[in-house]
Design a protein around this motif. Sequence first.
Motif, PDB file in Angstrom:
ATOM      1  N   SER A  32       0.840  -1.201   0.000  1.00  0.00           N
ATOM      2  CA  SER A  32       0.000   0.000   0.000  1.00  0.00           C
ATOM      3  C   SER A  32       0.877   1.253   0.000  1.00  0.00           C
ATOM      4  CB  SER A  32      -0.909   0.016   1.228  1.00  0.00           C
ATOM      5  OG  SER A  32      -1.787  -1.086   1.219  1.00  0.00           O
ATOM      6  N   LEU A  42      -1.048   6.184  -5.565  1.00  0.00           N
ATOM      7  CA  LEU A  42      -1.543   6.961  -4.428  1.00  0.00           C
ATOM      8  C   LEU A  42      -2.814   7.711  -4.802  1.00  0.00           C
ATOM      9  CD1 LEU A  42      -0.644   7.737  -1.468  1.00  0.00           C
ATOM     10  CD2 LEU A  42       0.218   9.851  -2.469  1.00  0.00           C
ATOM     11  N   SER A  43      -2.830   8.291  -5.989  1.00  0.00           N
ATOM     12  CA  SER A  43      -3.996   9.062  -6.443  1.00  0.00           C
ATOM     13  C   SER A  43      -5.208   8.165  -6.651  1.00  0.00           C
ATOM     14  CB  SER A  43      -3.662   9.808  -7.735  1.00  0.00           C
ATOM     15  OG  SER A  43      -2.582  10.699  -7.538  1.00  0.00           O
ATOM     16  N   ASP A  70      -5.650   5.381  -5.106  1.00  0.00           N
ATOM     17  CA  ASP A  70      -5.871   4.645  -3.859  1.00  0.00           C
ATOM     18  C   ASP A  70      -5.830   3.129  -4.104  1.00  0.00           C
ATOM     19  OD1 ASP A  70      -6.208   4.509  -1.129  1.00  0.00           O
ATOM     20  OD2 ASP A  70      -8.394   4.464  -1.231  1.00  0.00           O
ATOM     21  N   THR A  71      -4.831   2.697  -4.872  1.00  0.00           N
ATOM     22  CA  THR A  71      -4.640   1.276  -5.153  1.00  0.00           C
ATOM     23  C   THR A  71      -3.275   0.850  -4.630  1.00  0.00           C
ATOM     24  OG1 THR A  71      -3.680   1.782  -7.332  1.00  0.00           O
ATOM     25  CG2 THR A  71      -6.065   1.369  -7.238  1.00  0.00           C
ATOM     26  N   LYS A  73       1.466  10.797   2.462  1.00  0.00           N
ATOM     27  CA  LYS A  73       0.180  10.977   1.789  1.00  0.00           C
ATOM     28  C   LYS A  73      -0.574  12.194   2.330  1.00  0.00           C
ATOM     29  CE  LYS A  73      -4.140   8.522   0.774  1.00  0.00           C
ATOM     30  NZ  LYS A  73      -4.857   7.218   0.908  1.00  0.00           N
ATOM     31  N   GLN A  88      -1.558  15.442   0.141  1.00  0.00           N
ATOM     32  CA  GLN A  88      -2.948  15.856  -0.050  1.00  0.00           C
ATOM     33  C   GLN A  88      -3.172  17.284   0.441  1.00  0.00           C
ATOM     34  OE1 GLN A  88      -4.905  12.631   2.038  1.00  0.00           O
ATOM     35  NE2 GLN A  88      -5.269  11.495   0.134  1.00  0.00           N
TER      36      GLN A  88
END
Length: 212
Positions: free
Chosen positions: A30, A70-71, A73-74, A93, A97
Amino acid sequence: MTLRNQLDLIENKDTLIFKKGQIIYFEGSSPQGIYLIEQGKVKVTKTSCSGKDFITHIASKGDILSYGDLSLDTRHSCSGIAMEETIIYFIYKRDFQEALHNHPELLEGFFQQLVNHIRELESKACSIAYKPVRGRLAEALLYLAKKFNNSNKVTLSVTITRKDLAELIGTARETVNRLLSEFRHDRYIKTEGLTIHIINTKALQKTSEMYG
């Protein structure tokens, strides 16, 4: 202001140093943030269903890694491995953001980089699908030379293992060795250990376009 300069404005970032061969992030893990390469080279690899690794692309100073996963969310779709001692700025992260929220122009910069990256991968996919290995190798040498050399240099050089070069163009290491020997014979290149010096850029370009 460039995307790189915009990211430099983010104060909360960690400096990470990786030795040659160290894994920066794993395929399937992740993403916790983004990686901005300050110095060095990183090969981005993916493992096929058969367990064979191939290199999707090679990143260097100024390149950003992990932002796509990251964008979206995978999990990481690839692994990042240092090809030499590499210095990286890691931005968590939440800080990334927050930066996007405070600096909307960052979003446009990331979108443009993502589009450029997708185009690069599409071009590589077409090359692997339609070009013979000789054309792919010529194309890869020109790509690496452009990416890793200062434009003021008279002689362009590429330092890379034959295994990595084979994984980059989707072939066997033995095939790469044979073709490099042919390129040396034709005086397109000369080699010194792992370093490949390009001495006839036009010939390599013609070889690459011949199979386009």
